[in-house]
Design an enzyme around this catalytic site. Structure first.
Site, mmCIF file in Angstrom:
data_model
loop_
_atom_site.group_PDB
_atom_site.id
_atom_site.type_symbol
_atom_site.label_atom_id
_atom_site.label_comp_id
_atom_site.label_asym_id
_atom_site.label_seq_id
_atom_site.Cartn_x
_atom_site.Cartn_y
_atom_site.Cartn_z
ATOM 1 N N LYS A 1 -45.133 5.762 -49.535
ATOM 2 C CA LYS A 1 -45.322 5.607 -50.764
ATOM 3 C C LYS A 1 -46.057 4.116 -51.134
ATOM 4 O O LYS A 1 -46.942 4.153 -52.053
ATOM 5 C CB LYS A 1 -43.748 5.512 -51.551
ATOM 6 N N ARG B 1 -37.715 2.078 -55.716
ATOM 7 C CA ARG B 1 -37.836 3.421 -55.129
ATOM 8 C C ARG B 1 -38.205 3.302 -53.647
ATOM 9 O O ARG B 1 -38.633 2.229 -52.927
ATOM 10 C CB ARG B 1 -39.453 3.856 -55.523
ATOM 11 N N GLY C 1 -36.578 14.328 -51.406
ATOM 12 C CA GLY C 1 -35.063 14.506 -52.283
ATOM 13 C C GLY C 1 -33.884 13.879 -51.306
ATOM 14 O O GLY C 1 -32.973 13.966 -51.457
ATOM 15 N N MET D 1 -33.887 10.381 -50.184
ATOM 16 C CA MET D 1 -33.780 9.012 -50.479
ATOM 17 C C MET D 1 -33.674 8.820 -51.921
ATOM 18 O O MET D 1 -33.576 9.893 -52.859
ATOM 19 C CB MET D 1 -34.912 8.278 -49.800
ATOM 20 N N ARG E 1 -50.085 11.044 -52.193
ATOM 21 C CA ARG E 1 -50.107 11.180 -50.801
ATOM 22 C C ARG E 1 -50.998 12.511 -50.379
ATOM 23 O O ARG E 1 -51.043 13.335 -51.110
ATOM 24 C CB ARG E 1 -48.650 11.326 -50.118
ATOM 25 N N HIS F 1 -26.622 27.149 -33.180
ATOM 26 C CA HIS F 1 -26.442 28.106 -32.261
ATOM 27 C C HIS F 1 -27.546 29.447 -32.610
ATOM 28 O O HIS F 1 -28.194 29.770 -31.958
ATOM 29 C CB HIS F 1 -24.981 28.861 -32.190
ATOM 30 N N SER G 1 -50.058 28.867 -9.272
ATOM 31 C CA SER G 1 -49.612 29.226 -10.881
ATOM 32 C C SER G 1 -48.377 28.767 -11.065
ATOM 33 O O SER G 1 -47.467 29.207 -10.296
ATOM 34 C CB SER G 1 -49.927 30.702 -11.017
ATOM 35 N N CYS H 1 -48.206 30.163 -15.676
ATOM 36 C CA CYS H 1 -47.880 31.505 -16.292
ATOM 37 C C CYS H 1 -46.496 31.469 -16.933
ATOM 38 O O CYS H 1 -45.929 32.500 -17.367
ATOM 39 C CB CYS H 1 -47.936 32.702 -15.198
ATOM 40 N N TYR I 1 -56.142 26.886 -16.579
ATOM 41 C CA TYR I 1 -55.720 27.669 -17.365
ATOM 42 C C TYR I 1 -54.451 27.586 -17.827
ATOM 43 O O TYR I 1 -53.688 27.308 -17.013
ATOM 44 C CB TYR I 1 -56.157 28.862 -16.949
HETATM 45 P P1 ADP Z 1 -39.379 10.424 -55.093
HETATM 46 O O1 ADP Z 1 -39.788 9.953 -53.933
HETATM 47 O O2 ADP Z 1 -38.178 11.499 -54.960
HETATM 48 O O3 ADP Z 1 -40.530 11.195 -55.572
HETATM 49 P P2 ADP Z 1 -39.947 8.324 -56.612
HETATM 50 O O4 ADP Z 1 -39.546 6.757 -56.014
HETATM 51 O O5 ADP Z 1 -41.353 8.873 -56.642
HETATM 52 O O6 ADP Z 1 -39.264 9.311 -55.828
HETATM 53 O O7 ADP Z 1 -39.424 8.405 -58.452
HETATM 54 C C1 ADP Z 1 -39.045 9.350 -59.045
HETATM 55 C C2 ADP Z 1 -39.493 9.628 -60.226
HETATM 56 O O8 ADP Z 1 -39.454 8.279 -61.002
HETATM 57 C C3 ADP Z 1 -40.757 9.954 -60.230
HETATM 58 O O9 ADP Z 1 -41.294 11.154 -61.007
HETATM 59 C C4 ADP Z 1 -41.665 9.116 -60.560
HETATM 60 O O10 ADP Z 1 -42.898 9.255 -60.937
HETATM 61 C C5 ADP Z 1 -40.870 8.217 -61.394
HETATM 62 N N1 ADP Z 1 -41.047 6.966 -61.439
HETATM 63 C C6 ADP Z 1 -40.872 5.956 -60.236
HETATM 64 N N2 ADP Z 1 -41.298 4.854 -60.692
HETATM 65 C C7 ADP Z 1 -41.497 4.666 -61.998
HETATM 66 C C8 ADP Z 1 -42.129 3.627 -62.885
HETATM 67 N N3 ADP Z 1 -42.279 2.432 -62.515
HETATM 68 N N4 ADP Z 1 -42.523 3.934 -64.281
HETATM 69 C C9 ADP Z 1 -42.177 5.329 -64.555
HETATM 70 N N5 ADP Z 1 -41.866 6.250 -63.811
HETATM 71 C C10 ADP Z 1 -41.337 6.054 -62.427
HETATM 72 MG MG MG Z 2 -42.159 10.565 -55.964
#
Ligand code: ADP
Ligand code: MG
Ligand code: MG
Length: 911
Positions: free
Chosen positions: A29, A98, A107, A109, A352, A468, A795, A863, A883
């Site tokens: 990020k 963030r 989801g 972190m 990304r 398992h 082989s 093989c 091969y």
């Molecule tokens: P995730 O990795 O779970 O997407 P983010 O760090 O991207 O978490 O943030 C969660 C939400 O908050 C995202 O929708 C992001 O766009 C929003 N967000 C993060 N930073 C800001 C900011 N500085 N201003 C407005 N919205 C933000």
């Molecule tokens: Mg995000």
């Protein structure tokens, strides 16, 4: 100590200082925020605290020296850039904190928005947001400020102080109920002020302290919480599943807040530069007016398709489209984007290179080549064999009504439909009646093995990719969804409940082992168009199927690029024919065991029971024409291509009936007063031939040396078949392979006899026949230099080499304890699935080097099942084999991966 001489470690980077290649240090990020900043895109200013700082914190439990000061310095310049101070009572700067690791962990972190709000600055925020001063705007601004504050307490409470999230949810529900509404937006400023009080009480109750009012303390605690979230249990589990190293740490991004919840001219959304499901070009995304970012993912309100933004705010929409095009051109790939519009001003919050389905990966790679953004080598790098394998399974046809009722982990791919059963025994029973069944368990254990074999698919409510159920199902090539924890399973009552519905034994469910989705009822299954293409049923030039076209293009390039040839393991003409359509360049392993089965068993019994040479020769003489006919068919199918035939490998007693059954037969026959001489002789033979450990007993080359005439008969059948084919205009290229050799003397003995037979049979019709050996006993690998003197090819039988290298009996260990080994991280993947480079791989390396040193023209192949495993193919390429050979269905995967191995110079993965 001269303090000025210690160069301070740099723990904090302004967005202007980073770039996209610094993911290790800044996380994905942070690196991409920096990249967008430097491209001149409108990113709110901010800075990134490095993964190094996180690692240092996690190692000691304290912020490393200098970090606090560096944060203070960067915060000061952020304040200066924004013209506001963090949490200022009059006009507060707010920030988001963030997380962001090198690999995205959706989801897993934490993020805290609106840091800097407190009882005073909330008023300042309202005043500033009100701006113009008219009544309505002021009311809206008040509402906005209090809504932002309650969000902060909620997120901060939950992620920083571990206050249970439901408590806040309940308080919010109570507030809405009191107001008689279900919509958050109906709560006005006063309601939200009340909610803030309720939230603060919840916070106090759970933490024993007041909600912190000091902005810098909020910031520091939030940063710490993000550091610590790296080791949260769910993150640990996720990393293990996705094989992400545990020691990378996360970076922390501190970003000036922009507000999508300032009214109808504000909003927030996500966008993809192409369809991540199909790869199709176009505008894909969702938009939500008057909301903060988290609302889009949380699904609290219904989003609208991104295209609608054009009507709402054409300027921002056009601007966004131009950035999307810029980013795609820059990253040369599908990007996904998060953005927010604050009162008509567009802000870019994240981008990304986006995740995509297997089909989209191929389609997009093909498109990018067409667009001139990447070349074919790069396209090959952008896809992988696992994706191709996924595309070769039949799929559910989900166009209409079907909605999943649960989603677990796609533990072993495929689409399985069947009646639900809850016990192994019932699975076996129903399967015997010809029913397709899905075995449903909380988790499986070795007792469930028979049920798993009988079932079409396996569904569990617990456990991940290394449970398992998952390990065993993958080993069997059986569809499995594990860890579908929405399922409430009651084994004694033979039912489960999910999404408010009850499913009892015999009800039909459909499970998708690729996506992990579970459906009630029978979802129609459709064949894979990629397989139809490989089968030659779909012409890539004629079809308008974008996936088939892309696969064709990339496969053609892989074939042109690869150095490894790809052969197949095939025992029958039908398998050989299919493999050839799939691109096999010969047979690397033709097992001869099946030629002793069926109605030929009786001949094997006669061979074993032979009392003298005459009887034995009679039995072998009867087998000879049958085997010869089998080989003729196979050589015809593989006209012009090499066919490696392995002489018989398993212990002969495997061809006899089981001991118990024989004992019963004898007893019954005696009772009836019948003649039991034959049965008794068989029973005695079975008793005599019983082995404690058949894997290490009388098998392979040992049979050839102990049972006179057996190998000779097989060699004769092979060579006579070749001569017969050659006479009819076919070009046979037989290669005779001796299994389980551990010493050169074994091979020399077999070879001398084989050469005599070859010379005799080919006197009139010359045919070239190679003689070589498997390298599958560790001793053979270690004496490969000697063995190569007697072998024209090696082989590698990596299944046995793995069994004997590790001392694992595969059938016993996979079901019994591999899950535990995986859980403990003793290996990251079963060594039967992917070659153990360090150990078993080392044996392969040694044998290849020493074999070639002794005989430079020695042909080298593999093989074992590893021949079709993506990682292993790369290893065999590196070792310099000629091969790989694999099951017909894996041939395209091996072709693709051999191509990738050839164009890859840096060995980096394409996660
Ligand atoms: P995730 O990795 O779970 O997407 P983010 O760090 O991207 O978490 O943030 C969660 C939400 O908050 C995202 O929708 C992001 O766009 C929003 N967000 C993060 N930073 C800001 C900011 N500085 N201003 C407005 N919205 C933000
Ligand atoms: Mg995000
Ligand atoms: Mg073997």
């Amino acid at each position: 100590m001269a303090a000025q001489e210690t160069v301070e470690h740099k723990y904090v980077y302004d967005f202007a200082e980073g770039n996209k290649d610094l993911k290790d240090l800044l996380g994905g990020k942070g690196a991409n925020l920096a990249e967008m900043t430097n491209l001149g895109l409108p990113v709110p200013p901010g800075f990134t605290i490095t993964t190094e700082a996180c690692k240092a914190y996690l190692a000691t439990g304290e912020e490393p020296d200098g970090l606090a000061d560096q944060i203070a310095a960067h915060l000061a310049s952020l304040e200066q850039a924004m013209g506001k101070r963090l949490g200022d009572p009059q006009d507060p700067l707010l920030v988001s904190v963030r997380s962001g690791a090198k690999f995205s962990m959706p989801g897993m972190m934490e993020t805290v928005l609106n840091v800097g709000l407190n009882d005073r600055s909330v008023q300042g925020l309202a005043r500033q947001a009100g701006g113009s001063g008219d009544q309505a705007a002021a009311g809206g601004a008040d509402r906005f400020a209090w809504d932002s504050y309650r969000r902060l307490i909620q997120m901060f409470g939950k992620t920083v102080c571990e206050v249970p999230g439901e408590e806040f949810e309940h308080a919010l529900d109570d507030a809405k109920r009191a107001k008689g509404t279900r919509n958050d937006l109906d709560l006005d400023a006063d309601d939200l002020r009340g909610l803030v009080d309720a939230y603060k009480r919840i916070f106090l109750k759970h933490t024993g302290r007041e909600f912190p009012q000091e902005p810098r303390e909020q910031l520091d605690l939030a940063i710490r919480a993000v550091f610590e979230s790296w080791n949260a249990e769910r993150a640990v589990v996720y990393r293990r599943q996705e094989r992400i190293p545990a020691d990378l740490g996360t970076a922390v991004n501190v970003v000036a807040m922009v507000f999508g919840n300032l009214g109808s001219d504000s909003g927030t959304g996500v966008a993809f530069t192409r369809d991540p499901a199909s790869g199709a070009q176009g505008i894909y995304g969702d938009y939500l007016a008057n909301a903060q970012g988290e609302d889009v993912v949380a699904g609290i309100r219904n989003t609208v398709p991104l295209q609608e933004l054009e009507k709402l705010d054409k300027t921002s929409y056009d601007e966004l489209l131009s950035y999307m095009a810029r980013l795609e051109g820059h990253y040369k790939d599908l990007c996904d984007i998060e953005f927010t519009i604050e009162r008509g001003k567009l802000w870019m919050l994240q981008t990304r290179v986006g995740k995509r389905t297997a089909a989209a990966a191929f389609v997009i790679a093909g498109q990018l080549v067409d667009e001139g953004l990447i070349d074919l080598d790069e396209a090959l790098h952008r896809v992988n064999g696992a994706q191709l394998a996924q595309l070769m399974f039949p799929r559910f046809q989900l166009d209409h009504e079907f909605q999943p009722v649960a989603k677990g982990i796609g533990a072993s791919p495929g689409a399985a439909v069947g009646k639900v059963v809850f016990t192994s025994a019932r699975a076996v029973e129903l399967a015997a009646e010809g029913e397709d069944v899905i075995l449903v368990r909380r988790e499986t254990n070795p007792d469930d093995l028979n049920g798993m074999i009988a079932a079409k698919g396996i569904l569990t409510s617990r456990g991940g990719k290394t449970s398992h159920a998952a390990v065993v199902a993958r080993g069997m090539g059986k569809t499995c969804v594990s860890g579908a924890d929405e399922l409430d399973i009651n084994i004694p009552q033979r039912k489960f409940t999910v999404a408010g519905q009850t499913v009892t034994e015999g009800d039909v469910v459909s499970i998708d082992g690729t996506t992990g989705k579970v459906y009630l009822g029978e979802v129609p299954v459709m064949p894979s168009e990629v397989v139809q293409y490989f089968e030659g049923e779909l012409d890539p030039e004629q079809t308008d199927d974008a996936l088939v076209k892309a696969v064709h293009r990339i496969m053609s390039h892989a074939d042109a690029a690869r150095r490894l040839a790809v052969r197949t393991n095939a025992d029958t003409a039908a398998d050989a024919a299919r493999a050839r359509r799939f691109g096999a360049q010969g047979i690397g392993l033709c097992r001869t065991e099946h030629m002793f089965l069926g109605d030929r068993r009786e001949l094997v019994e006669r061979l074993i029971l032979a009392r003298d040479e005459k009887e034995r020769e009679a039995a072998l003489g009867a087998l000879l024409p049958l085997q010869r006919a089998d080989f003729v068919e196979i050589f015809r199918e593989m006209d012009g291509l090499p066919v490696t035939v392995r002489l018989i490998d398993p212990p002969l007693h495997e061809f006899l009936p089981p001991l118990e059954q024989l004992a019963v037969n004898v007893a019954v026959a005696q009772e009836r007063g019948e003649d039991v001489a034959q049965e008794e002789a068989l029973l005695a033979a079975v008793r005599r031939m019983h082995e404690q450990n058949p894997m290490l007993g009388l098998r392979g080359v040992r049979l050839g040396l102990v049972i006179p005439g057996l190998f000779a008969m097989q060699v004769r059948a092979i060579v006579e078949a070749a001569v017969e084919c050659a006479k009819s205009g076919v070009t046979p290229r037989p290669e005779i392979m001796v299994p389980l050799v551990g010493a050169v003397q074994e091979l020399e003995t077999v070879r001398a006899e084989a050469e005599r037979i070859i010379a005799e049979v080919t006197r009139e019709q010359p045919v070239e026949v190679l003689i070589g050996t498997m390298i599958e006993v560790p001793r053979a690998a270690l004496t490969a230099g000697q063995i190569a003197e007697a072998a024209q090819f090696f082989s590698f039988g990596t299944n046995d080499l793995t069994q004997m290298g590790w001392g694992f009996s595969r059938d016993d260990v996979e079901g019994a304890f591999f899950w535990r080994y995986l859980e403990l991280g003793i290996f990251g993947i079963s060594p039967f699935e992917s070659i153990d480079r360090d150990g078993v791989g080392r044996l392969v390396r040694i044998a290849a080097e020493e074999g070639r040193a002794a005989r430079p023209e020695l042909k080298l192949g593999v093989c074992g099942e590893h021949g079709g495993d993506p990682d292993s193919v790369h290893f065999f390429h590196e070792v310099g084999l000629d091969y790989v050979s694999c099951s017909p269905f894996r041939v395209p995967v091996a072709r693709l991966e051999a191509g990738r191995a050839a164009v890859e110079t840096d060995g980096s993965d394409s996660r």
